[in-house]
Design an enzyme around this catalytic site. Structure first.
Site, mmCIF file in Angstrom:
data_model
loop_
_atom_site.group_PDB
_atom_site.id
_atom_site.type_symbol
_atom_site.label_atom_id
_atom_site.label_comp_id
_atom_site.label_asym_id
_atom_site.label_seq_id
_atom_site.Cartn_x
_atom_site.Cartn_y
_atom_site.Cartn_z
ATOM 1 N N LYS A 57 0.835 -1.202 0.000
ATOM 2 C CA LYS A 57 0.000 0.000 0.000
ATOM 3 C C LYS A 57 0.870 1.252 0.000
ATOM 4 O O LYS A 57 0.603 2.212 -0.723
ATOM 5 C CB LYS A 57 -0.928 -0.005 1.232
ATOM 6 C CG LYS A 57 -2.078 -0.975 1.088
ATOM 7 C CD LYS A 57 -2.856 -1.195 2.370
ATOM 8 C CE LYS A 57 -3.918 -2.285 2.148
ATOM 9 N NZ LYS A 57 -4.588 -2.717 3.360
ATOM 10 N N GLN A 113 -4.805 -1.321 9.546
ATOM 11 C CA GLN A 113 -4.729 -2.641 8.917
ATOM 12 C C GLN A 113 -5.410 -3.687 9.799
ATOM 13 O O GLN A 113 -5.071 -3.852 10.963
ATOM 14 C CB GLN A 113 -3.242 -3.012 8.678
ATOM 15 C CG GLN A 113 -3.037 -4.324 7.955
ATOM 16 C CD GLN A 113 -3.561 -4.305 6.514
ATOM 17 O OE1 GLN A 113 -3.451 -3.308 5.807
ATOM 18 N NE2 GLN A 113 -4.154 -5.405 6.085
ATOM 19 N N ASP A 158 -11.058 2.960 4.065
ATOM 20 C CA ASP A 158 -11.462 1.553 3.969
ATOM 21 C C ASP A 158 -12.988 1.441 3.869
ATOM 22 O O ASP A 158 -13.515 0.360 3.606
ATOM 23 C CB ASP A 158 -10.988 0.804 5.224
ATOM 24 C CG ASP A 158 -10.019 -0.320 4.897
ATOM 25 O OD1 ASP A 158 -9.827 -0.589 3.700
ATOM 26 O OD2 ASP A 158 -9.462 -0.915 5.840
#
Ligand code: NAD
Length: 285
Positions: free
Chosen positions: A54, A98, A121
């Site tokens: 990422k 994460q 997200d």
């Protein structure tokens, strides 16, 4: 029928190029590039690879940002304080924690602490609510990637029968809502569904997001169906496979995504897209 392969790498490269152009335009207009901060707690090897990828992709697309690495011994309160600080920092556009977090963390409470406008997200309840009411929030990356792939294949979803296998908050539920928004007739099937094969065999568009290697067999698939395989399963030999029996289903579907090189390639590209969209939206105030 032999399926055309929907190449996630090619489509993701297109998305990244669009993001790069938009990031440059944003930087020109606002004197700063969009900024993504990724928070990683602990040393899970798979998560370490994901966050490295990422970070690299973000920099290649012209975004600023870093990975904040916290030890597994971090407390819930310390992680909460870190997320709250990022939420309050006007220079940060996107925040990603994460997942999964190490055992013992209350992940929902951490996600709740992310400013919904920076929730790249798309997992904050405000964004989940906006998706379900047809609003303009940030949307989860993998489902958005599936939808972009369907668009690239030229699939008109209006009136089509779509079946989503899996009902997670991360993939199954949001992708079902996105298909509904495009006017498909949507069924969500899951581990308690009676006769999965028959449900799937009715689908014009089948999205598999289960996490069971090669679960979807050729006789579960209608001739000419579009099949999107979200599953990522690592075999004992270390090789990746999807939730769809690729070699057999390829002889029945009209379009099919491979694993690897399918949906997985799209997820990071959509994360970058969300970060630039978040920056633009925040700059509008
Ligand atoms: P999850 O474990 O949260 O959800 C799985 C869902 O599948 C559940 O809703 C469950 O009801 C259903 N299910 C389980 N066993 C079943 C069975 N035998 N028959 C029918 N349904 C069954 O998983 P998730 O986070 O939604 O991820 C699903 C898969 O997608 C995993 O393989 C994951 O690795 C992969 N994934 C890929 C990406 C990507 O970038 N490509 C992103 C997220 C998840």
């Amino acid at each position: 029928m032999t399926a055309q392969i929907l190449d996630g790498k090619v489509i993701a490269a297109r998305v990244r190029a669009e993001v790069k152009t938009d990031a440059e335009a944003f930087a020109k207009a606002h004197g700063r590039s969009p900024r993504l901060e990724v928070v990683l707690v602990g040393e899970d090897p798979a998560s370490q690879v994901y966050v490295r990828n990422k970070e690299k992709a973000a920099h290649e697309a012209g975004l600023r940002g870093s990975v904040i690495r916290l030890p597994a011994t971090t407390s819930q309160a310390e992680l909460l304080a870190c997320v709250e600080a990022l939420s309050a920092d006007a220079d940060v556009d996107g925040i990603l924690v994460q997942l999964p977090l190490p055992a013992g963390f209350d992940a929902a409470a951490i996600v709740d602490a992310i400013d919904p406008q920076k929730d790249v997200d798309g997992l904050h309840p405000v964004n989940a609510g906006l998706l379900s009411t047809g609003g303009k929030g940030l949307r989860p990356c993998t489902p958005s990637g599936c939808m972009r792939m369907l668009r690239e294949a030229g699939v008109d979803l209006r009136g089509k029968r779509a079946v989503v296998l899996g009902r997670s908050n991360l993939v199954g539920k949001p992708v079902a809502l996105m298909l509904l928004e495009e006017h498909a007739t949507v069924t969500i099937a899951h581990s308690r569904t009676v006769d999965l094969a028959a449900e799937c065999a009715r689908a014009d568009v089948l999205i598999a997001a289960v996490g069971k290697s090669r679960l979807v067999k050729a006789d579960w698939v209608k001739e000419g169906a579009v099949v999107i395989d979200v599953g990522i399963n690592r075999g004992e030999d270390g090789k990746l496979s999807g939730d769809v029996d690729f070699d057999a289903v390829k002889e029945k579907a009209s379009w099919l995504t491979p694993v690897p090189g399918g949906v997985g390639a799209m997820t990071i590209a959509m994360l970058l897209r969300n970060t630039v969209d978040a920056a633009v939206q925040r700059a509008r105030g």
